[in-house]
Scaffold this active site. Sequence first.
Site, PDB file in Angstrom:
ATOM      1  N   HIS A 239       0.844  -1.204   0.000  1.00  0.00           N
ATOM      2  CA  HIS A 239       0.000   0.000   0.000  1.00  0.00           C
ATOM      3  C   HIS A 239       0.878   1.254   0.000  1.00  0.00           C
ATOM      4  CE1 HIS A 239      -3.803   2.176   1.142  1.00  0.00           C
ATOM      5  NE2 HIS A 239      -2.896   3.059   1.527  1.00  0.00           N
ATOM      6  N   GLU A 240       1.822   1.303   0.929  1.00  0.00           N
ATOM      7  CA  GLU A 240       2.697   2.473   1.009  1.00  0.00           C
ATOM      8  C   GLU A 240       3.657   2.534  -0.181  1.00  0.00           C
ATOM      9  OE1 GLU A 240       1.979   4.761   2.996  1.00  0.00           O
ATOM     10  OE2 GLU A 240       0.562   3.564   4.178  1.00  0.00           O
TER      11      GLU A 240
ATOM     12  N   HIS B  22       1.880   4.363  -2.968  1.00  0.00           N
ATOM     13  CA  HIS B  22       1.950   5.818  -2.789  1.00  0.00           C
ATOM     14  C   HIS B  22       3.331   6.339  -3.179  1.00  0.00           C
ATOM     15  CE1 HIS B  22      -1.907   6.151  -0.900  1.00  0.00           C
ATOM     16  NE2 HIS B  22      -1.574   5.531   0.221  1.00  0.00           N
TER      17      HIS B  22
ATOM     18  N   ASP C 225      -7.460   7.559   2.521  1.00  0.00           N
ATOM     19  CA  ASP C 225      -7.079   7.992   1.169  1.00  0.00           C
ATOM     20  C   ASP C 225      -8.319   8.339   0.352  1.00  0.00           C
ATOM     21  OD1 ASP C 225      -4.426   7.451   1.819  1.00  0.00           O
ATOM     22  OD2 ASP C 225      -4.537   5.411   1.041  1.00  0.00           O
TER      23      ASP C 225
END
Length: 239
Positions: free
Chosen positions: A56-57, A60, A132
């Site tokens: 997930h990170e 980003h 988000d």
Amino acid sequence: AELANLVNEAALIAVRRHADEIAASDFDAARDRVLLGLRRSSLVLTPDEKRMVAYHEAGHALLASVLANADPVHKVTILPTGMALGATQQLPAEERQIRRRPELEDTLAVRLGGRAAEELVFTVASTGGHDDLVTATELARHMVREWGMSDRLGHIAWGDQGPVFLGEDIIHTRDYSDETAHIIDEEVTRILDEQADRAAAELARNRRELDAIATALLDHETLEGADIARILATAGDGS
């Protein structure tokens, strides 16, 4: 006031490590605490959860690195911080008072990149993308309602008239019709879907880099912006 708060936090961190002076590392840690929140060391993730947070990170961070108008990555962590299970911190190269549409669209793509990475790697989304989605939807609504960035609605600002108090309840009135409200919702949805699709396509195109960032996060838990740049350079040349 914000600077004073930062200095006070840095001083407290320096005191905790029994230092006589405040170092640059104390200011760095203070900034992280102010922007990201307090580290939750008592929260333990399962290996599967940690891997999902890492991707997930990584989503980003990768998009923030490859999209031309996105703010640069400062730090990425998969250590639970504040209310989040992980965080990607971006810092603008310079202070700006005006944001152009391409910059806003890249911001949306970056915010939706975590969920897009989960769907790409695990084929399903999780609850980890809640914040988000909230912030991306809010930004898209500003673009459509207030900043005239919808060709369909034209150069009109459609804003709320403000809160109205009814007993203990607060409602917000609006200065447009139900039909206009429907069009606004459609335009917000279109913008979000376009940037989500763009984020997914960019991550698929850079899958090797995405895997490399996620692996490094699982190994080190926290990466600086310079670490991300090195990973992308190494993964990009195939070495």
